[in-house]
Design an enzyme around this catalytic site. Structure first.
Site, PDB file in Angstrom:
ATOM      1  N   CYS A 116       0.811  -1.222   0.000  1.00 34.68           N
ATOM      2  CA  CYS A 116       0.000   0.000   0.000  1.00 34.68           C
ATOM      3  C   CYS A 116       0.842   1.268   0.000  1.00 34.68           C
ATOM      4  CB  CYS A 116      -0.951  -0.017   1.190  1.00 34.68           C
ATOM      5  SG  CYS A 116      -2.030  -1.446   1.136  1.00 34.68           S
ATOM      6  N   HIS A 257      -3.810   6.916   2.248  1.00 40.83           N
ATOM      7  CA  HIS A 257      -4.144   5.595   1.730  1.00 40.83           C
ATOM      8  C   HIS A 257      -5.551   5.247   2.224  1.00 40.83           C
ATOM      9  CE1 HIS A 257      -4.024   1.472   0.658  1.00 40.83           C
ATOM     10  NE2 HIS A 257      -3.903   1.020   1.896  1.00 40.83           N
ATOM     11  N   ASN A 287     -10.016  -0.478  -0.906  1.00 40.76           N
ATOM     12  CA  ASN A 287      -8.556  -0.412  -0.833  1.00 40.76           C
ATOM     13  C   ASN A 287      -7.976  -0.976  -2.138  1.00 40.76           C
ATOM     14  OD1 ASN A 287      -5.852  -0.674  -0.293  1.00 40.76           O
ATOM     15  ND2 ASN A 287      -6.122  -1.697   1.692  1.00 40.76           N
TER      16      ASN A 287
END
Ligand code: UT7
Length: 330
Positions: A116, A257, A287
């Site tokens: 990520c 994020h 995500n």
């Protein structure tokens, strides 16, 4: 001599059409829209459907759109960096495949695996190439087909992820007050036990056993990751903010994020930022790993003004985490 700065001069994204909603998920596993919205904040996520389609196809679409939008000749791209943990295959690299699909004839490139935090690690890498003066046009792609490594029979993992790709063009500038200013990036391999994908690598090569044990899917100890994610992202963002004399009163954007709405809110609280200065699209896309941050930049592009201060921050598998302070250039 004027110091070169690396500036983002364009951003574009590709999102697959298919929307996997909480309603559809609740027919696949024992979950509900209410639980997912309360605990994560995701309403739907995009899924790349279709035979033979992979991360490079999404990345190539984002790159082609970026080139068109910025009026850039594909032959002028010097380097392409692709942040991904879902490469089409081990080799060739996804950068190699995207370069080919998007017609980047002169470019070399490579993949970067930082889960990520991939876009942040890629941005600092691109920053170094561009400010060396040797690279005039670098493309950084954040792309992940998370549906390829998600177990859709496990309710603790399947609501979280989506597929997407987004790309930015990075060029040198001699102008004051724009570009990548500061970074604080970190890794801690002791976090590998809490967030990983065990199968298929040199430790656990693919076998009947790795398939039976579901080792080709993302594993996450959600609670453990949650705690560290909040503290690391908040610490690093506040640190970068403080050492650059940025304050909530200044025109500061947070580009976090998008893993969990509660994590985003906790980080924004620590930075004392109002809601309207925090980019949030987790409800629409979930995500998307390396794509979350450039997807936000793409969606907020119209609202950003030259000279705006942005703090980009992420936390992910590895562990990897960090923050980058960037001044918007257009
Ligand atoms: O991007 C990379 C970094 N990743 C992250 O930052 C993610 C960090 N972690 C998280 O976002 C959260 O931990 C999750 C969203 C993954 C999970 O939320 P949580 O509030 O930590 O839930 P939990 O794992 O503690 O589970 C609470 C309960 C459990 O039931 P019991 O044991 O209390 O009866 C779970 O079985 O919720 C249950 N549960 C669900 N219930 C309905 C877990 N998943 C679901 C679900 N639907 N989808």
């Amino acid at each position: 001599m004027t110091k070169l700065k690396a500036v983002i001069t364009g951003v574009h994204a590709y999102l697959p059409d298919y929307k996997l909603t909480n309603e559809e998920l609740s027919k696949m596993v024992d979950t509900s829209d209410e639980w997912i919205m309360q605990r994560i904040g995701i309403k739907e996520r995009r899924i790349l459907k279709g035979e033979g389609l992979a991360t490079s196809d999404m990345g190539a679409e984002a790159v082609k759109g970026l080139l068109k939008k910025t009026g850039t000749n594909p032959k002028d791209i010097d380097l392409i960096i692709v942040a991904t943990v879902t490469p089409d295959m081990f080799f060739p690299s996804t950068a190699n495949l995207i370069a080919s699909k998007a017609g980047l004839k002169k470019s070399w490139g490579f993949d970067l695996a930082a889960a990520c935090s991939g876009f942040l690690f890629g941005l600092e890498t691109a920053n170094r190439f561009v400010t060396s003066g040797q690279y005039k046009k670098v493309i950084l792609v954040g792309a992940d087909k998370m549906s390829a490594i998600t177990d859709y029979t496990d309710r603790t993992i399947c609501p979280l992820f989506g597929d997407a790709a987004a790309a930015v063009l990075i060029e040198p500038s001699e102008e004051e007050g724009v570009g990548v200013i500061d970074h604080s990036l970190h890794v801690d391999g002791s976090g590998a036990v809490s967030l990983n994908l065990k199968g298929g690598g040199s430790l656990n090569p693919a076998s009947h056993e790795t398939v039976d044990n579901k080792m080709h899917y993302t594993y996450q100890d959600g609670k453990a990751v949650f705690k560290v994610a909040v503290s690391k992202m908040a610490d690093v963002s506040v640190d970068v903010m403080t050492r650059n004399n940025l304050s909530p009163e200044s025109n500061l954007w947070l580009v976090p994020h998008q893993a969990n709405m509660r994590i985003i809110e906790a980080v924004a609280r620590r930075m004392e930022l109002p809601k309207e200065k925090v980019m949030v699209n987790i409800h629409k896309y979930g995500n998307t790993t390396a794509a979350t941050i450039p997807l936000c930049l793409w969606e907020w592009e119209d609202q950003l003004k030259k000279g705006d201060d942005l703090i980009l921050t992420a936390f992910g598998g590895g562990y990897t985490w960090g923050a980058i302070y960037l001044k918007w250039a257009y």
